[in-house]
Design a protein around this motif. Sequence first.
Motif, PDB file in Angstrom:
ATOM      1  N   LYS A  54     -24.424  -4.597  23.937  1.00  0.00           N
ATOM      2  CA  LYS A  54     -23.139  -4.347  23.295  1.00  0.00           C
ATOM      3  C   LYS A  54     -23.161  -2.965  22.671  1.00  0.00           C
ATOM      4  N   GLY A  55     -22.010  -2.309  22.690  1.00  0.00           N
ATOM      5  CA  GLY A  55     -21.917  -1.008  22.045  1.00  0.00           C
ATOM      6  C   GLY A  55     -21.405   0.041  22.997  1.00  0.00           C
ATOM      7  N   ALA A  56     -22.211   1.086  23.212  1.00  0.00           N
ATOM      8  CA  ALA A  56     -21.774   2.193  24.061  1.00  0.00           C
ATOM      9  C   ALA A  56     -22.959   2.760  24.821  1.00  0.00           C
ATOM     10  N   GLN A  57     -22.666   3.218  26.042  1.00  0.00           N
ATOM     11  CA  GLN A  57     -23.631   3.967  26.833  1.00  0.00           C
ATOM     12  C   GLN A  57     -22.936   5.256  27.273  1.00  0.00           C
ATOM     13  N   ILE A  58     -23.451   6.393  26.833  1.00  0.00           N
ATOM     14  CA  ILE A  58     -22.838   7.686  27.125  1.00  0.00           C
ATOM     15  C   ILE A  58     -23.905   8.610  27.697  1.00  0.00           C
ATOM     16  N   GLY A  59     -23.732   9.010  28.946  1.00  0.00           N
ATOM     17  CA  GLY A  59     -24.709   9.882  29.565  1.00  0.00           C
ATOM     18  C   GLY A  59     -24.309  10.236  30.986  1.00  0.00           C
ATOM     19  N   PHE A  60     -25.305  10.622  31.809  1.00  0.00           N
ATOM     20  CA  PHE A  60     -25.034  10.938  33.210  1.00  0.00           C
ATOM     21  C   PHE A  60     -25.120   9.685  34.074  1.00  0.00           C
ATOM     22  N   VAL A  61     -26.110   8.818  33.804  1.00  0.00           N
ATOM     23  CA  VAL A  61     -26.266   7.548  34.513  1.00  0.00           C
ATOM     24  C   VAL A  61     -26.432   6.439  33.489  1.00  0.00           C
ATOM     25  N   ASN A  62     -25.575   5.412  33.584  1.00  0.00           N
ATOM     26  CA  ASN A  62     -25.664   4.245  32.715  1.00  0.00           C
ATOM     27  C   ASN A  62     -25.868   3.001  33.562  1.00  0.00           C
ATOM     28  N   THR A  63     -26.906   2.238  33.251  1.00  0.00           N
ATOM     29  CA  THR A  63     -27.138   0.979  33.958  1.00  0.00           C
ATOM     30  C   THR A  63     -27.353  -0.130  32.943  1.00  0.00           C
ATOM     31  N   ASN A  64     -26.879  -1.319  33.309  1.00  0.00           N
ATOM     32  CA  ASN A  64     -27.015  -2.472  32.432  1.00  0.00           C
ATOM     33  C   ASN A  64     -27.352  -3.677  33.298  1.00  0.00           C
ATOM     34  N   GLY A  65     -28.472  -4.329  32.996  1.00  0.00           N
ATOM     35  CA  GLY A  65     -28.928  -5.425  33.843  1.00  0.00           C
ATOM     36  C   GLY A  65     -28.127  -6.695  33.713  1.00  0.00           C
ATOM     37  N   GLY A  66     -27.562  -6.977  32.535  1.00  0.00           N
ATOM     38  CA  GLY A  66     -26.813  -8.201  32.324  1.00  0.00           C
ATOM     39  C   GLY A  66     -25.376  -7.917  31.983  1.00  0.00           C
ATOM     40  N   ASP A  67     -24.824  -8.726  31.070  1.00  0.00           N
ATOM     41  CA  ASP A  67     -23.439  -8.526  30.628  1.00  0.00           C
ATOM     42  C   ASP A  67     -23.375  -7.330  29.678  1.00  0.00           C
ATOM     43  N   PHE A  68     -22.232  -6.642  29.726  1.00  0.00           N
ATOM     44  CA  PHE A  68     -22.055  -5.483  28.855  1.00  0.00           C
ATOM     45  C   PHE A  68     -20.720  -5.583  28.156  1.00  0.00           C
ATOM     46  N   SER A  69     -20.726  -5.315  26.857  1.00  0.00           N
ATOM     47  CA  SER A  69     -19.514  -5.318  26.056  1.00  0.00           C
ATOM     48  C   SER A  69     -19.424  -3.987  25.324  1.00  0.00           C
ATOM     49  N   GLY A  70     -18.395  -3.215  25.634  1.00  0.00           N
ATOM     50  CA  GLY A  70     -18.230  -1.914  25.009  1.00  0.00           C
ATOM     51  C   GLY A  70     -17.737  -0.893  26.015  1.00  0.00           C
ATOM     52  N   ALA A  71     -18.280   0.326  25.946  1.00  0.00           N
ATOM     53  CA  ALA A  71     -17.828   1.408  26.819  1.00  0.00           C
ATOM     54  C   ALA A  71     -19.017   2.084  27.482  1.00  0.00           C
ATOM     55  N   GLN A  72     -18.913   2.270  28.786  1.00  0.00           N
ATOM     56  CA  GLN A  72     -19.858   3.071  29.548  1.00  0.00           C
ATOM     57  C   GLN A  72     -19.131   4.338  30.002  1.00  0.00           C
ATOM     58  N   ILE A  73     -19.671   5.495  29.618  1.00  0.00           N
ATOM     59  CA  ILE A  73     -19.035   6.774  29.954  1.00  0.00           C
ATOM     60  C   ILE A  73     -20.095   7.679  30.562  1.00  0.00           C
ATOM     61  N   SER A  74     -19.931   8.013  31.842  1.00  0.00           N
ATOM     62  CA  SER A  74     -20.935   8.846  32.509  1.00  0.00           C
ATOM     63  C   SER A  74     -20.438   9.243  33.891  1.00  0.00           C
ATOM     64  N   PHE A  75     -21.365   9.745  34.726  1.00  0.00           N
ATOM     65  CA  PHE A  75     -21.062  10.016  36.136  1.00  0.00           C
ATOM     66  C   PHE A  75     -21.184   8.748  36.966  1.00  0.00           C
ATOM     67  N   ASN A  77     -21.777   4.466  36.420  1.00  0.00           N
ATOM     68  CA  ASN A  77     -21.893   3.295  35.553  1.00  0.00           C
ATOM     69  C   ASN A  77     -22.109   2.051  36.410  1.00  0.00           C
ATOM     70  N   THR A  78     -23.105   1.245  36.074  1.00  0.00           N
ATOM     71  CA  THR A  78     -23.317  -0.022  36.765  1.00  0.00           C
ATOM     72  C   THR A  78     -23.649  -1.107  35.744  1.00  0.00           C
ATOM     73  N   THR A  79     -23.184  -2.312  36.018  1.00  0.00           N
ATOM     74  CA  THR A  79     -23.561  -3.483  35.231  1.00  0.00           C
ATOM     75  C   THR A  79     -23.939  -4.595  36.201  1.00  0.00           C
ATOM     76  N   GLY A  80     -25.010  -5.315  35.857  1.00  0.00           N
ATOM     77  CA  GLY A  80     -25.437  -6.431  36.689  1.00  0.00           C
ATOM     78  C   GLY A  80     -24.724  -7.714  36.383  1.00  0.00           C
ATOM     79  N   GLY A  81     -24.010  -7.757  35.243  1.00  0.00           N
ATOM     80  CA  GLY A  81     -23.255  -8.939  34.870  1.00  0.00           C
ATOM     81  C   GLY A  81     -21.793  -8.610  34.674  1.00  0.00           C
ATOM     82  N   ASP A  82     -21.166  -9.276  33.705  1.00  0.00           N
ATOM     83  CA  ASP A  82     -19.753  -9.059  33.441  1.00  0.00           C
ATOM     84  C   ASP A  82     -19.551  -7.890  32.480  1.00  0.00           C
ATOM     85  N   LEU A  83     -18.393  -7.268  32.598  1.00  0.00           N
ATOM     86  CA  LEU A  83     -18.022  -6.151  31.732  1.00  0.00           C
ATOM     87  C   LEU A  83     -16.846  -6.567  30.860  1.00  0.00           C
ATOM     88  N   ASP A  84     -17.009  -6.411  29.565  1.00  0.00           N
ATOM     89  CA  ASP A  84     -15.920  -6.636  28.617  1.00  0.00           C
ATOM     90  C   ASP A  84     -15.693  -5.329  27.873  1.00  0.00           C
TER      91      ASP A  84
END
Length: 344
Positions: A54-75, A77-84
């Motif tokens: 939960k929170g934020a991922q800000i960079g060039f590459v953002n990866t998340n293995g499970g569910d993600f809640s928040g904002a991904q900002i980059s070139f 972005n991938t999530t392995g689970g659900d995005l909220d």
Amino acid sequence: MKTIISLTLLFALVLQLANAQEERPIYTVAYNHAPDGFNYPLIGFVNHAVGDHKGAQIGFVNTNGGDFSGAQISFLNTTGGDLDGAQISFVNVTAGGYSGSQIGFINTAVKESSGAQIGFVNTLVKESSGTQIGFVNTAAQYLGGAQIGFVNINPAKVDGAQIGFVNMTKSLESLQLGFLNYADSLKDNGVPIGLLSIVRKGGYKAIEFGFTEMHPVNASFKIGVPKLYTTFNASYNPDLKDEFALGGGFGSILAMGNVFYVNPEAIFQNQVGSNNDMVRLSLNLGIALSQKIHLVVGPSATWVQSDKYNEYVEPNFYFRRDTFDENDELFLGINAALRYNFSY
């Protein structure tokens, strides 16, 4: 190419290192690693969260293995689970669904989603109740929202509108607005509006031969749906300086039972080889002589605009003629035709 390969190998090495130490967070400017439940912002060149985050991922590459809640900002972005929340980058991919938005050049969601995809290429693999806005929009299953783009594709069913240059769906239950519309089947509330609308089941297709006060020989092809169809017309008058006229327009069939119907049409035609134009409005009464053969007849009003007054000879007949100047005339007349309906 060597640079790209080197960066890819370096990225893979970093991920392997992170997996080996996944229980311990790593936080540097170049690389950030967060174990499951480490709900703090990750700001760096590469951000990697092993589990849920939960929170934020800000960079060039953002990866998340499970569910993600928040904002991904980059070139990327991938999530392995659900995005909220939101993914904003050049490429956004979620292996689950999303509730929020994906904004980028390429957006992909694998599971059920709700929200908006805004990009150049948008893809939804499972059902969605959101909106796609892009150059190419594809929803593989049911879409409860709208598709707005140059090409909109849905092989299942769309409850919202498809607005684009080319629109395609299996079951149309709402509006298609575009240059070319295709639907395999049509529900009661479905209406395609375009230069060419093709509905395989429940559509309207007919050919017609008849006469008007301006042209004794007329042929037309009509395609669309009874509520609104497109007509392509070709006309011939041997007494005119420019004998042939081509054009098209729109029409509608308003049923009054099983035999009779009202059939208004609006048609634009140009005399081939000249700058002479005609706009024709007709209000026809249709009679179904059989399921396939229909007779249509009714009054019409034709506005004629020509470069030179003498380029038009007298029409075959008319009930009223009004001359406004040397270029514009209005004729009130009548037309009749036999129509073969091969929609069934």
